[in-house]
Design a protein around this motif. Sequence first.
Motif, mmCIF file in Angstrom:
data_model
loop_
_atom_site.group_PDB
_atom_site.id
_atom_site.type_symbol
_atom_site.label_atom_id
_atom_site.label_comp_id
_atom_site.label_asym_id
_atom_site.label_seq_id
_atom_site.Cartn_x
_atom_site.Cartn_y
_atom_site.Cartn_z
ATOM 1 N N ILE A 188 -3.466 -1.271 -3.175
ATOM 2 C CA ILE A 188 -2.817 -0.062 -4.010
ATOM 3 C C ILE A 188 -2.883 1.188 -2.507
ATOM 4 O O ILE A 188 -1.620 1.903 -2.581
ATOM 5 N N GLU A 189 -3.694 0.934 -1.702
ATOM 6 C CA GLU A 189 -3.742 1.975 0.021
ATOM 7 C C GLU A 189 -1.323 1.382 0.678
ATOM 8 O O GLU A 189 -1.348 2.504 0.923
ATOM 9 N N ASP A 190 -1.792 -0.700 0.655
ATOM 10 C CA ASP A 190 -0.951 -0.283 1.335
ATOM 11 C C ASP A 190 0.659 0.118 0.007
ATOM 12 O O ASP A 190 1.765 0.312 0.823
ATOM 13 N N ALA A 191 0.387 -0.036 -1.132
ATOM 14 C CA ALA A 191 1.721 0.805 -1.650
ATOM 15 C C ALA A 191 1.636 1.831 -1.579
ATOM 16 O O ALA A 191 3.715 2.046 -1.436
ATOM 17 N N LEU A 192 1.336 2.449 -1.485
ATOM 18 C CA LEU A 192 1.725 4.420 -0.640
ATOM 19 C C LEU A 192 2.167 4.816 -0.128
ATOM 20 O O LEU A 192 2.852 4.914 0.537
ATOM 21 N N TYR A 193 1.704 3.638 1.432
ATOM 22 C CA TYR A 193 1.734 3.982 2.367
ATOM 23 C C TYR A 193 3.653 2.936 2.353
ATOM 24 O O TYR A 193 4.012 3.782 3.196
ATOM 25 N N SER A 194 3.851 2.424 1.262
ATOM 26 C CA SER A 194 4.758 1.617 1.974
ATOM 27 C C SER A 194 6.257 3.080 1.959
ATOM 28 O O SER A 194 7.412 2.997 1.679
ATOM 29 N N ASP A 195 6.192 4.262 0.861
ATOM 30 C CA ASP A 195 6.879 5.703 0.938
ATOM 31 C C ASP A 195 6.748 5.629 2.367
ATOM 32 O O ASP A 195 5.803 6.555 2.646
ATOM 33 N N PRO A 196 7.572 6.126 3.036
ATOM 34 C CA PRO A 196 7.476 6.547 4.121
ATOM 35 C C PRO A 196 7.459 7.940 4.159
ATOM 36 O O PRO A 196 7.476 8.865 5.060
ATOM 37 N N HIS A 197 7.111 8.841 2.920
ATOM 38 C CA HIS A 197 7.093 10.472 3.056
ATOM 39 C C HIS A 197 5.463 10.233 2.836
ATOM 40 O O HIS A 197 4.838 11.376 3.057
ATOM 41 N N VAL A 198 4.438 9.397 2.098
ATOM 42 C CA VAL A 198 2.931 9.254 2.780
ATOM 43 C C VAL A 198 2.965 9.064 4.093
ATOM 44 O O VAL A 198 2.994 8.451 4.544
ATOM 45 N N PHE A 199 1.811 10.450 3.752
ATOM 46 C CA PHE A 199 1.411 10.522 5.285
ATOM 47 C C PHE A 199 -0.519 10.656 5.107
ATOM 48 O O PHE A 199 -0.717 10.209 6.151
#
Length: 64
Positions: free
Chosen positions: A37-48
């Motif tokens: 879940i964490e990896d998928a969210l951080y794969s979006d360049p806008h998520v910090f």
Amino acid sequence: MTEVKRYKVTYKQSFMGEVLVDSYIRVVQSDRELVDIEDALYSDPHVFSVNIEAINEEETKWKK
């Protein structure tokens, strides 16, 4: 049978100069799913920022 746990996933992202915060509840069976879940969210360049916290089942039961 594998025990499932509920987690609140909260993430922040920067979009068009604004900081957007969103969260959702997710039921998972393993720690590996939390990492995914964490990896998928951080794969979006806008998520910090990503925060995942366990939900205590006792706190979520309706009081009679």
